[in-house]
Write a protein that holds these residues in place. Structure first.
Motif, PDB file in Angstrom:
ATOM      1  N   THR A 286      30.360 -42.013  72.298  1.00 40.05           N
ATOM      2  CA  THR A 286      30.285 -40.717  72.645  1.00 40.05           C
ATOM      3  C   THR A 286      29.294 -40.299  73.464  1.00 40.05           C
ATOM      4  O   THR A 286      29.286 -39.043  73.945  1.00 40.05           O
ATOM      5  CB  THR A 286      30.396 -39.511  71.751  1.00 40.05           C
ATOM      6  OG1 THR A 286      29.306 -39.768  70.834  1.00 40.05           O
ATOM      7  CG2 THR A 286      31.526 -40.230  70.653  1.00 40.05           C
ATOM      8  N   ILE A 287      28.172 -41.038  73.745  1.00 37.33           N
ATOM      9  CA  ILE A 287      26.706 -40.322  74.509  1.00 37.33           C
ATOM     10  C   ILE A 287      26.879 -41.201  75.885  1.00 37.33           C
ATOM     11  O   ILE A 287      25.783 -41.025  76.511  1.00 37.33           O
ATOM     12  CB  ILE A 287      25.493 -40.702  73.565  1.00 37.33           C
ATOM     13  CG1 ILE A 287      25.532 -42.510  73.618  1.00 37.33           C
ATOM     14  CG2 ILE A 287      25.731 -40.203  72.381  1.00 37.33           C
ATOM     15  CD1 ILE A 287      23.991 -42.691  73.296  1.00 37.33           C
TER      16      ILE A 287
ATOM     17  N   ASN B  23      21.885 -45.833  82.890  1.00 37.81           N
ATOM     18  CA  ASN B  23      21.519 -47.302  82.713  1.00 37.81           C
ATOM     19  C   ASN B  23      22.021 -47.658  81.260  1.00 37.81           C
ATOM     20  O   ASN B  23      21.106 -48.305  80.564  1.00 37.81           O
ATOM     21  CB  ASN B  23      20.249 -47.489  82.962  1.00 37.81           C
ATOM     22  CG  ASN B  23      19.983 -49.039  83.446  1.00 37.81           C
ATOM     23  OD1 ASN B  23      20.918 -49.701  83.494  1.00 37.81           O
ATOM     24  ND2 ASN B  23      18.773 -49.286  83.380  1.00 37.81           N
ATOM     25  N   LEU B  24      23.161 -47.213  80.774  1.00 40.84           N
ATOM     26  CA  LEU B  24      23.576 -47.797  79.548  1.00 40.84           C
ATOM     27  C   LEU B  24      24.343 -49.228  79.397  1.00 40.84           C
ATOM     28  O   LEU B  24      24.867 -49.413  80.432  1.00 40.84           O
ATOM     29  CB  LEU B  24      24.473 -46.996  78.864  1.00 40.84           C
ATOM     30  CG  LEU B  24      24.048 -45.407  78.266  1.00 40.84           C
ATOM     31  CD1 LEU B  24      25.031 -44.569  77.902  1.00 40.84           C
ATOM     32  CD2 LEU B  24      22.861 -45.393  77.622  1.00 40.84           C
ATOM     33  N   CYS B  25      24.220 -50.075  78.450  1.00 39.07           N
ATOM     34  CA  CYS B  25      24.552 -51.092  78.514  1.00 39.07           C
ATOM     35  C   CYS B  25      25.458 -51.295  77.092  1.00 39.07           C
ATOM     36  O   CYS B  25      24.809 -51.401  76.156  1.00 39.07           O
ATOM     37  CB  CYS B  25      23.735 -52.352  78.791  1.00 39.07           C
ATOM     38  SG  CYS B  25      24.626 -53.998  78.399  1.00 39.07           S
TER      39      CYS B  25
ATOM     40  N   GLY C  44      24.371 -36.183  62.490  1.00 43.21           N
ATOM     41  CA  GLY C  44      22.996 -35.983  62.705  1.00 43.21           C
ATOM     42  C   GLY C  44      22.407 -37.209  62.634  1.00 43.21           C
ATOM     43  O   GLY C  44      21.124 -37.437  63.326  1.00 43.21           O
ATOM     44  N   ILE C  45      22.828 -38.400  62.095  1.00 50.00           N
ATOM     45  CA  ILE C  45      22.127 -39.596  62.278  1.00 50.00           C
ATOM     46  C   ILE C  45      22.015 -40.167  63.723  1.00 50.00           C
ATOM     47  O   ILE C  45      21.003 -40.714  64.102  1.00 50.00           O
ATOM     48  CB  ILE C  45      22.842 -40.719  61.445  1.00 50.00           C
ATOM     49  CG1 ILE C  45      22.721 -40.246  59.808  1.00 50.00           C
ATOM     50  CG2 ILE C  45      22.526 -42.274  61.665  1.00 50.00           C
ATOM     51  CD1 ILE C  45      23.743 -40.915  59.022  1.00 50.00           C
ATOM     52  N   LEU C  46      23.219 -39.799  64.405  1.00 48.43           N
ATOM     53  CA  LEU C  46      23.281 -40.003  65.922  1.00 48.43           C
ATOM     54  C   LEU C  46      22.338 -39.370  66.565  1.00 48.43           C
ATOM     55  O   LEU C  46      21.605 -39.977  67.529  1.00 48.43           O
ATOM     56  CB  LEU C  46      24.833 -39.822  66.615  1.00 48.43           C
ATOM     57  CG  LEU C  46      24.908 -40.169  68.231  1.00 48.43           C
ATOM     58  CD1 LEU C  46      24.867 -41.623  68.363  1.00 48.43           C
ATOM     59  CD2 LEU C  46      26.222 -39.275  68.374  1.00 48.43           C
TER      60      LEU C  46
ATOM     61  N   ASP D 236      31.195 -50.892  69.970  1.00 46.90           N
ATOM     62  CA  ASP D 236      32.334 -50.613  68.863  1.00 46.90           C
ATOM     63  C   ASP D 236      32.036 -49.627  67.838  1.00 46.90           C
ATOM     64  O   ASP D 236      32.554 -49.370  66.836  1.00 46.90           O
ATOM     65  CB  ASP D 236      32.332 -52.109  68.162  1.00 46.90           C
ATOM     66  CG  ASP D 236      32.891 -53.260  69.196  1.00 46.90           C
ATOM     67  OD1 ASP D 236      33.750 -53.010  69.912  1.00 46.90           O
ATOM     68  OD2 ASP D 236      32.342 -54.466  68.945  1.00 46.90           O
ATOM     69  N   ASP D 237      31.111 -48.900  68.322  1.00 45.97           N
ATOM     70  CA  ASP D 237      30.601 -47.894  67.112  1.00 45.97           C
ATOM     71  C   ASP D 237      31.011 -46.628  67.732  1.00 45.97           C
ATOM     72  O   ASP D 237      30.874 -46.184  68.891  1.00 45.97           O
ATOM     73  CB  ASP D 237      29.149 -47.831  67.117  1.00 45.97           C
ATOM     74  CG  ASP D 237      28.553 -46.629  66.158  1.00 45.97           C
ATOM     75  OD1 ASP D 237      28.653 -45.463  66.478  1.00 45.97           O
ATOM     76  OD2 ASP D 237      28.084 -47.219  65.144  1.00 45.97           O
TER      77      ASP D 237
END
Length: 454
Positions: free
Chosen positions: A227-228, A234-236, A198-200, A221-222
């Protein structure tokens, strides 16, 4: 800021009463009225800013926003249904007018404020930069930050906090980020959001008002954030793992003097050796976030390095105080299980006698007893010599520490009870003391007392 009262009214759906006037500043505090100021009164649990409109006008406010459309004021007014929402609407309109501004939004369970401070220090090497002051990270603080932005400001680093679903979405709709950073997904506010999943979901609302191609920086490292990867472009990812796009190695802790490392960017094509002036391994990852954004915005290696090495954290965030009898690690700004453990790691690396003064961690819901006991066990496992637990919830912390065994452990139900007996409990000299609890525990009063002991 250069707005007219009429354009504000037209763009927030308000009714203008009186003449149009020039607006150069906006305040919600009747005691802090700037040049050509629009006063926006807010209602709280114990006060109503409408009751101070006369005072604001006497202090020089040239116009007011009000929910009381039937009242007559000595200055022009905009009548709205909800002044708190109007504050956000004005900020959103003003943000849209700032065409040349880049907004970096920072959210996450832990490390938002420190990452914000490092980020602003880095980006200010090249750009005129505004950042969130303190923890002004809610639906009032974010608009107030935007109102501080001038027409020639080039970058704004805006911290976003939340307690419930929909809050980050609302803040993002106001700030309209060009770049977003999510530091981690912990258990803060799990009482309201049910689970880390839920927090994610709530944290990812920061992407809702960004273009699909906008730069998004995440903690690699999370376990939740990784998972997303398939959901967004364009994720780093920043990680201590060398396979991440941005990573670090050669990590060397220097006690309370800080920590050094080498940060790698652009698939190892860029290498930045840095000396981070604040202790803790978690500072390496916060620095990677700042380096990644700085590089994306065209800063040189030298500018990124200088920004990291020159940053100063917000007060009560890993603030090292060497006054009086003790060396104090003042980290009393806020607390949750993840941040307390990180602070205990810093304390454990210190030479000589160590002591932690820990208090209640709020908004953990039904899991609060479990998390407090876990922290108590962790403190003892890290070899802390004296573990002091304060607060109703922290009785669980005390029990966890006692059950683990190996440290001197004490418990006090209130801060006042501890202060009465403090000098009988703490070692006499040469001790490094960590002070940490949720903000509502007001542990800065303990820090002040520790500083005064000769």
């Amino acid at each position: 800021m250069k707005l007219t009262l009429k354009e504000i009214a037209d763009n927030i759906g308000g009714e203008l009463i009186g003449a149009d006037v020039q607006i150069n500043s906006i305040s919600r505090d009747s005691r802090d009225i700037g040049d050509n100021c629009l006063y926006v009164p807010l209602k709280g649990e114990k006060f109503d800013g409408h009751d101070f409109i006369e005072m604001a006008c006497a202090e020089g406010a040239v116009a007011v926003v009000t929910e009381r459309g039937n009242e007559v004021y000595p200055v022009p007014s905009i009548v709205v249904k909800d002044t708190r929402l109007a504050l956000g609407d004005i900020a959103r309109y003003y943000r849209k007018k700032l065409k040349n501004l880049k907004v970096v939004a920072i959210t996450g369970s832990v490390g938002k404020t420190t990452t914000k401070d490092i980020m602003a220090s880095v980006l200010s090497r090249k750009y005129k930069t505004v950042k969130t002051q303190g923890n002004y990270n809610n639906d009032i603080g974010v608009p107030l930050t935007i109102f501080r932005i001038e027409e020639d400001t080039e970058v704004a680093v805006i911290e976003m906090g939340m307690n419930h679903f929909g809050e980050i979405d609302y803040l993002s709709s106001i700030a309209l980020p060009d770049i977003a950073v999510i530091t981690n997904i912990g258990v803060s506010h799990i009482e309201n959001l049910g689970s880390r999943d839920g927090i994610l979901k709530a944290k990812c609302e920061v992407f809702n008002h960004m273009s699909e191609e906008s730069f998004k920086v995440l903690n690699g490292d999370d376990d939740k954030l990784v998972t997303i990867a398939r959901n967004y472009k364009n994720l780093c990812y920043c990680s201590l793992n060398e396979f991440a796009e941005v990573h670090a190695d050669n990590i060397s802790e220097k006690g309370l003097e800080g920590i050094s490392c080498t940060i790698y960017l652009d698939d190892n094509n860029v290498k930045i050796p840095v000396n981070i002036p604040v202790p803790g391994k978690h500072m390496v990852r916060n620095s990677m976030f700042a380096a990644a954004v700085g590089y994306e915005l065209g800063l040189s290696v030298e500018e990124i390095k200088e920004g990291i090495e020159c940053f100063h954290p917000t007060a009560m965030r890993m603030d090292i105080i060497k006054e009086g009898r003790y060396t104090i690690i003042n980290d009393a700004y806020n607390a949750n299980p993840q941040s307390v453990k990180a602070a205990l790691d810093v304390l454990a690396a210190c030479k000589g006698t160590t002591c932690c003064i820990l208090g209640d961690m709020f908004e953990l819901g039904e899991r609060a007893p479990k998390y407090h006991a876990e922290v108590g066990r962790y403190a003892v496992s890290r070899g802390i010599d004296y573990v002091i637990c304060i607060g109703e919830l922290s009785e669980n912390m005390y029990e966890g520490a006692v059950a683990t065994g190996g440290s001197e452990v004490a418990y006090f139900r209130t801060r006042e009870e501890f202060l009465e007996d403090m000098e009988n409990i703490l070692p006499q000299k040469g001790c490094t003391v960590l002070v940490k609890a949720s903000r509502g525990m007001h542990f800065e009063k303990i820090t002040d007392r520790l500083r005064s002991v000769e």
